[in-house]
Design an enzyme around this catalytic site. Structure first.
Site, PDB file in Angstrom:
ATOM      1  N   HIS A   1       5.897   4.240   4.486  1.00 34.68           N
ATOM      2  CA  HIS A   1       4.809   5.219   4.498  1.00 34.68           C
ATOM      3  C   HIS A   1       3.891   4.972   5.680  1.00 34.68           C
ATOM      4  O   HIS A   1       3.750   3.845   6.139  1.00 34.68           O
ATOM      5  CB  HIS A   1       3.998   5.174   3.192  1.00 34.68           C
ATOM      6  CG  HIS A   1       3.502   3.802   2.828  1.00 34.68           C
ATOM      7  ND1 HIS A   1       4.308   2.856   2.247  1.00 34.68           N
ATOM      8  CD2 HIS A   1       2.282   3.223   2.971  1.00 34.68           C
ATOM      9  CE1 HIS A   1       3.604   1.754   2.025  1.00 34.68           C
ATOM     10  NE2 HIS A   1       2.374   1.949   2.469  1.00 34.68           N
TER      11      HIS A   1
ATOM     12  N   HIS B   1      -0.092   5.509   6.750  1.00 28.50           N
ATOM     13  CA  HIS B   1      -1.457   5.834   6.333  1.00 28.50           C
ATOM     14  C   HIS B   1      -2.078   6.663   7.457  1.00 28.50           C
ATOM     15  O   HIS B   1      -2.068   6.242   8.621  1.00 28.50           O
ATOM     16  CB  HIS B   1      -2.308   4.571   6.174  1.00 28.50           C
ATOM     17  CG  HIS B   1      -1.833   3.608   5.141  1.00 28.50           C
ATOM     18  ND1 HIS B   1      -2.442   3.465   3.912  1.00 28.50           N
ATOM     19  CD2 HIS B   1      -0.815   2.705   5.148  1.00 28.50           C
ATOM     20  CE1 HIS B   1      -1.831   2.519   3.213  1.00 28.50           C
ATOM     21  NE2 HIS B   1      -0.842   2.041   3.943  1.00 28.50           N
TER      22      HIS B   1
ATOM     23  N   ASN C   1       2.485  -0.527   7.427  1.00 29.44           N
ATOM     24  CA  ASN C   1       2.751  -1.941   7.173  1.00 29.44           C
ATOM     25  C   ASN C   1       4.243  -2.106   6.934  1.00 29.44           C
ATOM     26  O   ASN C   1       4.846  -1.324   6.192  1.00 29.44           O
ATOM     27  CB  ASN C   1       1.957  -2.418   5.959  1.00 29.44           C
ATOM     28  CG  ASN C   1       0.472  -2.373   6.202  1.00 29.44           C
ATOM     29  OD1 ASN C   1      -0.004  -2.819   7.239  1.00 29.44           O
ATOM     30  ND2 ASN C   1      -0.278  -1.808   5.263  1.00 29.44           N
TER      31      ASN C   1
ATOM     32  N   VAL D   1       3.653  -1.388  -1.187  1.00 28.08           N
ATOM     33  CA  VAL D   1       4.645  -0.483  -1.797  1.00 28.08           C
ATOM     34  C   VAL D   1       5.888  -0.453  -0.899  1.00 28.08           C
ATOM     35  O   VAL D   1       5.804  -0.027   0.266  1.00 28.08           O
ATOM     36  CB  VAL D   1       4.065   0.934  -1.971  1.00 28.08           C
ATOM     37  CG1 VAL D   1       5.124   1.854  -2.567  1.00 28.08           C
ATOM     38  CG2 VAL D   1       2.825   0.900  -2.851  1.00 28.08           C
TER      39      VAL D   1
ATOM     40  N   ASP E   1      -4.084   8.998  -0.721  1.00 26.07           N
ATOM     41  CA  ASP E   1      -4.029   7.627  -1.220  1.00 26.07           C
ATOM     42  C   ASP E   1      -4.938   7.520  -2.446  1.00 26.07           C
ATOM     43  O   ASP E   1      -6.033   8.066  -2.480  1.00 26.07           O
ATOM     44  CB  ASP E   1      -4.494   6.653  -0.128  1.00 26.07           C
ATOM     45  CG  ASP E   1      -4.134   5.210  -0.462  1.00 26.07           C
ATOM     46  OD1 ASP E   1      -3.281   4.630   0.236  1.00 26.07           O
ATOM     47  OD2 ASP E   1      -4.710   4.652  -1.439  1.00 26.07           O
ATOM     48  N   ILE E   2      -4.471   6.817  -3.465  1.00 31.30           N
ATOM     49  CA  ILE E   2      -5.217   6.704  -4.720  1.00 31.30           C
ATOM     50  C   ILE E   2      -6.501   5.880  -4.548  1.00 31.30           C
ATOM     51  O   ILE E   2      -7.434   6.003  -5.345  1.00 31.30           O
ATOM     52  CB  ILE E   2      -4.313   6.072  -5.808  1.00 31.30           C
ATOM     53  CG1 ILE E   2      -4.815   6.410  -7.201  1.00 31.30           C
ATOM     54  CG2 ILE E   2      -4.169   4.574  -5.624  1.00 31.30           C
ATOM     55  CD1 ILE E   2      -3.827   6.054  -8.308  1.00 31.30           C
TER      56      ILE E   2
HETATM   57  P1  AMP Z   1       0.618  -0.626   1.735  1.00 31.66           P
HETATM   58  O1  AMP Z   1      -0.183  -1.868   1.503  1.00 31.66           O
HETATM   59  O2  AMP Z   1       0.689  -0.229   3.181  1.00 31.66           O
HETATM   60  O3  AMP Z   1       1.986  -0.731   1.083  1.00 31.66           O
HETATM   61  O4  AMP Z   1      -0.168   0.563   1.040  1.00 31.66           O
HETATM   62  C1  AMP Z   1       0.119   1.069  -0.228  1.00 31.66           C
HETATM   63  C2  AMP Z   1      -0.900   2.123  -0.555  1.00 31.66           C
HETATM   64  O5  AMP Z   1      -0.451   2.868  -1.668  1.00 31.66           O
HETATM   65  C3  AMP Z   1      -2.290   1.582  -0.916  1.00 31.66           C
HETATM   66  O6  AMP Z   1      -3.255   2.086   0.037  1.00 31.66           O
HETATM   67  C4  AMP Z   1      -2.533   2.135  -2.325  1.00 31.66           C
HETATM   68  O7  AMP Z   1      -3.872   2.519  -2.542  1.00 31.66           O
HETATM   69  C5  AMP Z   1      -1.594   3.315  -2.373  1.00 31.66           C
HETATM   70  N1  AMP Z   1      -1.150   3.708  -3.715  1.00 31.66           N
HETATM   71  C6  AMP Z   1      -0.688   2.925  -4.714  1.00 31.66           C
HETATM   72  N2  AMP Z   1      -0.351   3.657  -5.785  1.00 31.66           N
HETATM   73  C7  AMP Z   1      -0.595   4.945  -5.466  1.00 31.66           C
HETATM   74  C8  AMP Z   1      -0.460   6.199  -6.146  1.00 31.66           C
HETATM   75  N3  AMP Z   1       0.008   6.264  -7.405  1.00 31.66           N
HETATM   76  N4  AMP Z   1      -0.814   7.330  -5.485  1.00 31.66           N
HETATM   77  C9  AMP Z   1      -1.282   7.277  -4.233  1.00 31.66           C
HETATM   78  N5  AMP Z   1      -1.435   6.140  -3.533  1.00 31.66           N
HETATM   79  C10 AMP Z   1      -1.098   4.992  -4.137  1.00 31.66           C
END
Ligand code: AMP
Length: 125
Positions: free
Chosen positions: A110, A112, A97, A106, A35-36
């Site tokens: 996915h 986490h 989520n 996103v 995760d970024i």
């Molecule tokens: P969610 O709120 O469950 O949709 O989580 C989305 C996750 O994607 C967040 O924890 C972000 O930090 C992560 N994220 C967003 N952009 C990137 C990226 N380019 N590379 C890796 N993780 C990302």
């Protein structure tokens, strides 16, 4: 109501190689990458390669092979990173989520995978 899928989301772009990532694991139907914005010492995202918006969409529309491969990938990542208690680790938490109430950011399914230290209470509110 059927799910739609926005192929301009960040994870779709990662899958197409349009945005860089550093996968820690790849299988036929899934990849895992950091995760970024890590919330714990270890914070890995596992995503299917197929176009599924959220968990709900994935379990309704993905093939049995994709679903089996996805969950096996999650287990393989936990083992590879030394988090699995079955392999000497201290455990981990999986979060996904799905939809508006969850604040999913996103719109590509996915999980986490959080660990490497105590992850705290399940929710804060
Ligand atoms: P969610 O709120 O469950 O949709 O989580 C989305 C996750 O994607 C967040 O924890 C972000 O930090 C992560 N994220 C967003 N952009 C990137 C990226 N380019 N590379 C890796 N993780 C990302």
């Amino acid at each position: 109501m059927p799910y739609d899928y926005d192929d301009q989301n960040i994870f779709a772009k990662i899958l197409r190689g349009e945005i860089p990532s550093a996968p820690v694991f790849e299988s036929e139907h899934a990849i895992a990458f950091p995760d970024i914005s890590p919330q714990k010492k270890c914070h890995i995202l596992v995503i299917p390669k197929g176009p599924y918006r959220c968990f709900d969409h994935f379990v309704q529309a993905a093939s049995d092979a994709e679903q089996l491969d996805f969950f096996r990938t999650v287990g393989a990542v936990a083992k590879q990173l030394g988090l699995s208690e079955a392999h000497g680790g201290n455990g981990y938490r999986l979060i996904t989520n799905s939809g508006r109430d969850s604040l999913q950011d996103v719109p590509h399914f996915h999980v986490h995978l959080l660990g490497g230290e105590p992850v705290g209470p399940l929710t804060t509110s």
